[in-house]
Structure formats: C-alpha cells, structure tokens
Design a protein around this motif. Structure first.
Motif, mmCIF file in Angstrom:
data_model
loop_
_atom_site.group_PDB
_atom_site.id
_atom_site.type_symbol
_atom_site.label_atom_id
_atom_site.label_comp_id
_atom_site.label_asym_id
_atom_site.label_seq_id
_atom_site.Cartn_x
_atom_site.Cartn_y
_atom_site.Cartn_z
ATOM 1 N N ASN A 138 -8.608 5.406 3.421
ATOM 2 C CA ASN A 138 -9.015 3.825 3.420
ATOM 3 C C ASN A 138 -8.973 3.268 5.086
ATOM 4 O O ASN A 138 -7.930 3.869 5.778
ATOM 5 N N TYR B 22 1.000 -1.410 -0.180
ATOM 6 C CA TYR B 22 -0.114 0.175 -0.164
ATOM 7 C C TYR B 22 0.877 1.128 0.007
ATOM 8 O O TYR B 22 0.563 2.310 -0.596
ATOM 9 N N VAL C 297 -6.201 -2.065 4.535
ATOM 10 C CA VAL C 297 -4.939 -2.079 3.533
ATOM 11 C C VAL C 297 -3.688 -2.556 4.280
ATOM 12 O O VAL C 297 -2.933 -2.896 3.417
ATOM 13 N N LYS D 125 -10.883 6.234 -2.346
ATOM 14 C CA LYS D 125 -11.555 5.893 -1.087
ATOM 15 C C LYS D 125 -11.958 4.433 -1.129
ATOM 16 O O LYS D 125 -12.259 3.715 -2.087
ATOM 17 N N ASP D 126 -12.487 3.900 0.055
ATOM 18 C CA ASP D 126 -13.381 2.925 0.317
ATOM 19 C C ASP D 126 -14.442 3.470 1.044
ATOM 20 O O ASP D 126 -14.701 4.662 0.994
ATOM 21 N N ILE E 20 -6.943 -3.644 -2.131
ATOM 22 C CA ILE E 20 -6.933 -2.121 -2.452
ATOM 23 C C ILE E 20 -5.869 -1.723 -3.088
ATOM 24 O O ILE E 20 -5.954 -0.932 -4.069
ATOM 25 N N ASP F 43 -13.769 5.266 -6.453
ATOM 26 C CA ASP F 43 -13.591 3.796 -5.642
ATOM 27 C C ASP F 43 -12.853 2.957 -6.610
ATOM 28 O O ASP F 43 -13.500 2.313 -7.548
#
Length: 411
Positions: free
Chosen positions: A393, A147, A397, A347-348, A403, A369
C-alpha cells in the motif's frame, strides 16, 4: 422603466429559470453514475423520508445529486480551468490547488507560511510545480498505528508457516525538489518508519522507500497522476526479490511499449492547464513467461486476459488500467513455474504495476483489493494454500484509516 431594461430583465429571468428547469429535468433523467473526467462516482438521487428531511440529510444529498448532474457540467469545469489561465495562475512557478468539491488555486511565493497552508485545510491538496502535480501528505498517527495493529492481527490469525511481508510505498510528494515547497508535506519517511517500528517481528519489511529514493531523479512517478510508474514499481520489485533471496529479472527481458497523452487522476482533480500541456507517457513492460490471468468483478463475473495490455487503457476507466485491467475485488494468475510457491498480494492500485513482475517467481499469484473484496482474508489464504502474503500500500495508510478499517473488516 424603459423598454430596453424590461427586455434585458425578461431575457435574464428566462435564461436563469430556463436553465434551472432544464437542470432539474436533466438531473432526474440523467442516469449516469460515474464521471469519466473526475473518475469518481456521482451522487445518486436520495430517497425521500420525513426523517431525512427533518435532519437536513435529504436536502444535502439532493444538492450533491443536483450539482453532479448539471447539464454541460464537464464542459463548465474545463472552462473554469481555462479561465484560471487567463488570470495568470498557471504561469506562476507553483500553485496550490485544493480539492474539496470546488477547486481553488493559490499562488505560492516565498512569503507563504507553508505549515499554515496545510494545517488550515482538511481537503486533498495538490502542489503543481514544474508541470508536475504532487498530492500533499498529512500524517495521522492514529491511522498509522491502526494500520500496524491490523497487520499484526492478521499475522496472528494466519498459519505461522505463511511468510508475511509489508511494503509501504511513498508517494511523489516525498521527493519534491524544492526546500520551501517540500515543507507543505509531512515526512513520509518518518510516517512509514513509525508503522515499521510497530509491526510484529513476524512481518518482514520491504524497504521500498530506499529503493525509490536512490532513483528519485528518474521517471518513477507520473506527473499528472498519483501513481508510480512501471519503472518505479520495478525498483520496488527488485528490492522485494532481494529481501526474499532471489534475483530480479532484468527489465530488458520484458517487452516494452508506450501509451502517449496520459492525463491522470491529478489532472482530473485539478484540471490544470500546466498539466494538460505536458501529458505523461505510460511506459509498460509485458512479461515474457507464459501465464493465465483471471479477474473477478463484484457481481462474480470473471474475465480472462493479460496482466499488461494497452487495449485496457481507455479514457472512461483511465489509461493506468493498462496494468491488470484496473481495480477488481480479486484476481488470480497461474504461471508455468513449478516451485510450489503461491503469493497473495493485499493491495491498493499501486500494486497493479508491480504484480506482473512476480510471474517468473511464483507458481500462483493472487491479489485482493480490500476496497472491493467482501470475503474473509484469512479463509482466502487457507483455501489457496498461500506460502507468501504481501501487503502493498502507498503512504495513504499513514494519512487516513480507510484501508486499515477495510482490512480489519475482512479478518
């Protein structure tokens, strides 16, 4: 063999084979694709090929399809949860529920080896304690590092004039108020801290963790759902504005409303009667400023609406959809501000309750998204002349690579 035995055998066989035939007919005839109870996509009828049959993939996929489309499947799942109450499990102080196709529940006592309980399972696990469900967190160093690498790559590929921010949000399991049960989860503070250590100096960090920790005694998370509440999102928004050098708008200026009887994702995963008997109340805050909001579907269809609207809260898509109408590939909000500031939030679903608070501060607000968006992130930033980019997030992650991999594919 007496007559009664023959009759009982015949009835049993008729019921068994009859249900099997009905199930097959129902499975082929049923075209439902989503379970509103579990809020997940149901298995699709697999295409047959000799290759898939030889590898066993066809049998495995068909079994999943068959199980997902059994007649009365939802009713049987609820009945199974009810039977658990007859066994006495929900009356325990806490139980551990494992979601891996079938729900199983384990009584927790002081004799349990908490570390072993987590290590032995790769499935999603829920702790139900004091009528609240906590999704347990298991740290993955590989996921955390991927990430950070992905955000750093993004930073290097976008215009250096764009300000890039990272907000990492802990989930409720970080604040389990019990020394023994808190051992079921790895430390999210350490996990998120490791990501922050690896981020480029060109990415400004928003300390949502401390903001939430200061208010952990308040209702900042739902009890039956994995999301934070609008109140939790407000505290994170306040921290964001402090970091960028602006004042947060007082919560009292937003029009407040409530939605009762919310049973969220954690209830639907566990079907716990402890949760069902104590549903949540969704408190929402509608911005007072004027704006226009358009959300875009995967097929390109666009729909205008409000960023916070209780009419969006429907059982089939979840009451949390009061925020932004749910999850979409992307959306845009144009406000009455005239400050030249434009932000893109990558974003989530945690960001859904957060984004409406940004309306008083930006001329344009966009969100993407990565789970649904198919375009290029860097091109989107350029086309929409974004002055700011916020990655928001939750701690997933640092648990799975999903993601990060999706974001990476969009660069």
């Amino acid at each position: 063999m007496n007559l009664r035995y023959k009759i009982n055998t015949a009835i049993f066989l008729a019921a068994t084979f009859g249900y099997g035939i009905i199930s097959l007919i129902h499975a082929y005839a049923d075209n439902g694709s989503v379970s509103s109870l579990e809020q997940r996509a149901l298995g699709e009828l697999p295409s047959f090929s000799l290759g898939s049959l030889a590898t066993g993939a066809f049998i495995q996929d068909f079994e999943q399809y068959f199980n997902d489309h059994l007649p009365l499947r939802t009713s049987m799942a609820k009945t199974g949860a009810l039977i658990m109450t007859w066994k006495g499990l929900p009356d325990e102080e806490a139980i551990l529920v494992q979601q891996g196709g079938d729900n199983t529940a384990l009584r927790l006592t002081g004799d349990n080896d908490m570390e072993q309980l987590v290590q032995e399972s790769q499935d999603t696990q829920y702790l139900i304690y004091k009528e609240q469900a906590y999704t347990l967190f298991k740290y993955s160093n590989a996921a955390a590092e991927l990430y950070a690498e992905t955000l750093n790559r993004f930073r290097s590929e976008v215009d250096s004039a764009a300000r890039v921010y990272s907000m990492l949000v802990p989930t409720s399991s970080e604040f389990i108020d019990h020394d023994h049960y808190s051992q079921l989860s790895d430390s999210q503070k350490e996990a998120l801290g490791h990501i922050n250590e690896l981020l480029s100096s060109g990415i400004q960090q928003i300390d949502a963790y401390s903001a939430l920790d200061q208010h952990k005694e308040e209702d900042i998370y739902f009890r039956t759902d994995h999301h934070w509440t609008a109140l939790g999102a407000y505290y994170a928004y306040s921290e964001f504005m402090k970091t960028v050098g602006e004042e947060a708008v007082p919560l009292s200026t937003f029009a407040q409303g409530e939605i009762d009887d919310f049973l969220g994702s954690s209830y639907k995963a566990t079907l716990s009667y402890k949760l069902k008997s104590h549903p949540d109340v969704i408190t929402y805050y509608q911005p007072a400023d004027s704006y226009s909001y358009t959300r875009y579907y995967t097929n390109g269809k666009k729909v205008e609406g409000k960023v916070v609207d209780p009419s969006y809260a429907k059982e089939d898509i979840g009451l949390y959809s009061v925020f932004l109408g749910g999850d979409f590939p992307w959306g845009e909000i144009h406000t009455g501000q005239d400050n030249g500031k434009s932000i893109v939030v990558i974003k989530d679903s945690y960001a859904n309750a957060f984004i409406p608070y940004l309306i008083p501060h930006f001329e344009s607000i966009y969100y993407i998204d990565p789970r649904f968006y198919k375009g290029s992130l860097t091109a989107f930033i350029e086309v929409h002349h974004a002055t700011d980019v916020l990655f928001l997030n939750n701690s997933t992650v640092a648990r799975t690579k999903g993601i990060a991999e999706l974001i990476d594919q969009l660069l």
